[in-house]
Motif scaffolding. Sequence first.
Motif, mmCIF file in Angstrom:
data_model
loop_
_atom_site.group_PDB
_atom_site.id
_atom_site.type_symbol
_atom_site.label_atom_id
_atom_site.label_comp_id
_atom_site.label_asym_id
_atom_site.label_seq_id
_atom_site.Cartn_x
_atom_site.Cartn_y
_atom_site.Cartn_z
ATOM 1 N N THR C 8 -0.004 10.070 23.839
ATOM 2 C CA THR C 8 0.349 8.841 23.089
ATOM 3 C C THR C 8 0.258 7.634 24.018
ATOM 4 N N CYS C 41 -4.466 6.133 20.943
ATOM 5 C CA CYS C 41 -3.249 5.812 20.195
ATOM 6 C C CYS C 41 -3.405 6.317 18.769
ATOM 7 N N CYS C 42 -2.293 6.713 18.143
ATOM 8 C CA CYS C 42 -2.367 7.251 16.779
ATOM 9 C C CYS C 42 -2.364 6.145 15.726
ATOM 10 N N THR C 74 1.794 17.073 21.272
ATOM 11 C CA THR C 74 2.225 15.730 21.657
ATOM 12 C C THR C 74 3.734 15.682 21.861
ATOM 13 N N CYS C 79 4.836 10.097 16.610
ATOM 14 C CA CYS C 79 3.369 10.084 16.549
ATOM 15 C C CYS C 79 2.863 11.313 15.795
#
Lengths: 219, 482, 246
Positions: C8, C41-42, C74, C79
Amino acid sequence: MSSRETILARIRGALADVPAEEGPEHVAVERAYRRSHLEPGQDPVELFAERVADYRATVHRAAPEDVPAVIARALTERGVGRLALPSGFPTELLPGGSRQWQSEPLTVPELEALDGSVTLAAVGIAVTGTIVLDAGPGQGRRALSLVPDYHLCVIRAEQIADDLPDALARLDPARPLTFISGPSATSDIELDRVEGVHGPRTLDVVIVEQSVEQSVEQS
Amino acid sequence: MSDRGVVWLGSPSFPEAARTALADQQLRTNLRRATTTIRDKRLAVAAELDDWEELRTAAEAIKRRTARHLDRYLLQLEEAVTAAGGSVHWAGDAAEANRIVAALIQATGEREVVKIKSMATQEIGLNEALALEGITAYETDLAELIVQLGEDRPSHILVPAIHKNRTEIRDLFAAEMAHWGEPAPEGLSDDPRELAEAARRHLRKKFLAAKVAVSGANFAVADTGTVTVVESEGNGRMCLSLPETLITVMGIEKVVPTWSDLEVFLQLLPRSSTGERMNPYTSTWTGVTEGDGPSQFHLVLLDNGRTDTLADTVGRQVLACIRCSACLNVCPVFERTGGHAYGSVYPGPIGAVLTPQLVGVEQAASLPFASTLCGACYDACPVKINIPEVLAHLRAEVVEAKRHPLSPEALAMKAAATVLDSPRLLSAAQKAASLGGRVLAREGRIGRLPGPLHGWSDTRDSPAPPAESFRTWWRKNREGTP
Amino acid sequence: MRIALFITCFNDTLYPGTGRAVLTVLERLGHTVDFPQEQTCCGQMHFNTGYRPEAAPLVARFARAFADYDAVVTPSASCAGMIRENHPVLAEQYGSTSLQQQVAELVPRVYEFTEFLTDVLKVTEVGARFPHKVAYHPTCHSLRGLRLGDRPLRLLRAVKDLDLVELPSADSCCGFGGTFAVKNADTSSAMLADKAAGVLASGAEVLCAADNSCLMHIGGGLSRQGSGVRTMHLAEILAGAEGEKR
Ligand code: SF4
């Protein structure tokens, strides 16, 4: 276009994503919930008595022949002497004595001048401790069990449904219905329940047992 | 946009109004106490039913079925009510509903009406509209009475006076009741029992004399024409059975297909709202009944933004709301700010998703952001409205509606998106942040910051960025490429 | 099993130690973990703030970066929740059918760290020792989003010498909420104050969670108060390391 037509047109426009061939029955409603929350073998009358009492109503259980005495005792205890009596209330259930029974028709001011009312019920609901009145014989019009400050309701054990689904099925929605769970109450002050606002502040429920057993009184 | 009411004009944005509310210690104490009490009660009675989830699922499905075929159910309801001797009226917006109700009252020749608590009539500002016509509406629900006597605004959909504690209520009764009718008894204490008794005495004559009542509805059954009011105090029963004329205003989404569908909602509603197995009184009626209750019954079906809400395939689910208020009671934001900060008759999580849809997102742009998306409301909602989903959806609508490419937020978001879509730029930004952060930091922490982050940094330190990011560490230590 | 770490962007930038802790634990359990460097990044911040078009390319990037792995792990519940709940939404709103397909195939292979340990690897004992009083804060996304239930607690209870203490009002939100903490800073601070009071009342030396973002917020408050209570990601406790200074 009238507002009726406008609103209906707006609804149809808003539902453009719903396929034309879809009918209400195509929207699945899974009813996997219980028809009754009674445990197997649990006695609905017992549970009803318990749950009504939870609302701080007083419950009396009586064999048919003891009902007049039980009513008499309750009325004496409450100091209730002038009562509204709905048409069709079985006279054999009434106690004798010096009480004044006012029969229908009764105007609202007349009801206001009385101490209480005694009625039958249409249905009871065990799980929720509810009595339902449908203005049928022995129950009076809705004002009768509302305006006087005390309500005594007589219900036969076999009128008690296990739970809400069964109760609704037994009732006729065409009649005016009043579901009563305890005396009037409010949670409007600090979200805490206190009993006694506009409806009757005292509720007594007399359950007439089917069999002639010894009458048990609980409160 | 036509006149829809719902929001209080001139209300500040949520963050601003919240700041004022947060400074009110008494309010914070009152709210915390009330919401904590009700949360525990709700959990206890919901846990009694081991099929709670199945009930929620059924309720959600019934509401979905209704919404997708709303026109059909409304017509069915109209037919059934009319057949049972009632009259049905359709109101496109608040102004039209108010005109209809005022005209119906004027036709009776009365100038006073008693009212049962109803969100629909709050929403359209009925009392104020009637006052302009010279008609006085008396609120008879205890909490509504408290709001009316205090010339206050409701702050909760079930307990509109939740922001007031018993002592404040006692003082209000003592000061104001006399101006509206029966005065408060001498020496009134703040015992809730005594306060309830004072309300009983104050309203008694009004009930007995009233010729016209106005109510809302919790449910209306399409196939039978049966209307339902769920209440506690008996003021509802008084209004529904003593006057000659009854006028019920209900949102078009309150219809349910069949009588037996009520078996689901009447189990969910009391347990979710007041934390009881059953509320003291539920009244149902179908049209008019000879010799029992009102001889005139009018049902006003209200749109007022509901069809706009229906048109949004994500936002539509909000129309399933049965106004139980469970989402308010569990909401950590509502618990701190109270309801007034939402600037609408619908506060709390349901308000944050309903108000912007009823009036348009531009009119309530700060509400969808008044949530941490913590999801407590979704868990509590008896009809499974996915409030966080709708909040996120409405946030996107607010951003689109207000999108200005040069706003500081839009610029920052755009820049962030560019950086985050490139590992190379992200790496460079991380190096810059690391350098910059280490300049600002003391003992590994960053204290107060200027600009838009000052609100954040007023109460929190921020971590100093590490010497190297994870990706840099990985390259050096696992790939051998610095 | 080909395992990838999705660190992340937030942890990558601010909490690299958490990523190293995940590696330590998984490698200790005998697994090899890869770090695909195309990942970023999500899109959670953009999505939750209403900037959906900006979040959309990140969904495509995520799907590309992790397409070849059997499991994507993760150390962030929020996230993981974003990917599971909202990547399909964004793919449908902005993506091609092939992206929708990719996302649909990938999403079930994305795991939050404690899920991966308990559900996939089926372990709760990971060989950690941590001789401290620890409280666990179930973040909203762990509790109500992913429904992690007692998975994190099972893992913590298996840590040698760890004294797990109860956190009062554990399930109430800490008030972070991403940009909520900036847009509604006052309300957020009020919620934080209550959470911090709960942490102090618990008597914990260390507060842990499955998400560093909430921990940054709570830790920032605890630090400002000079409380001396540290915050650590759960993975760092399971790694048996004390983690880096935060
Ligand atoms: S949104 Fe759900 S929880 Fe909130 S008031 Fe409506 S029905 Fe109740």
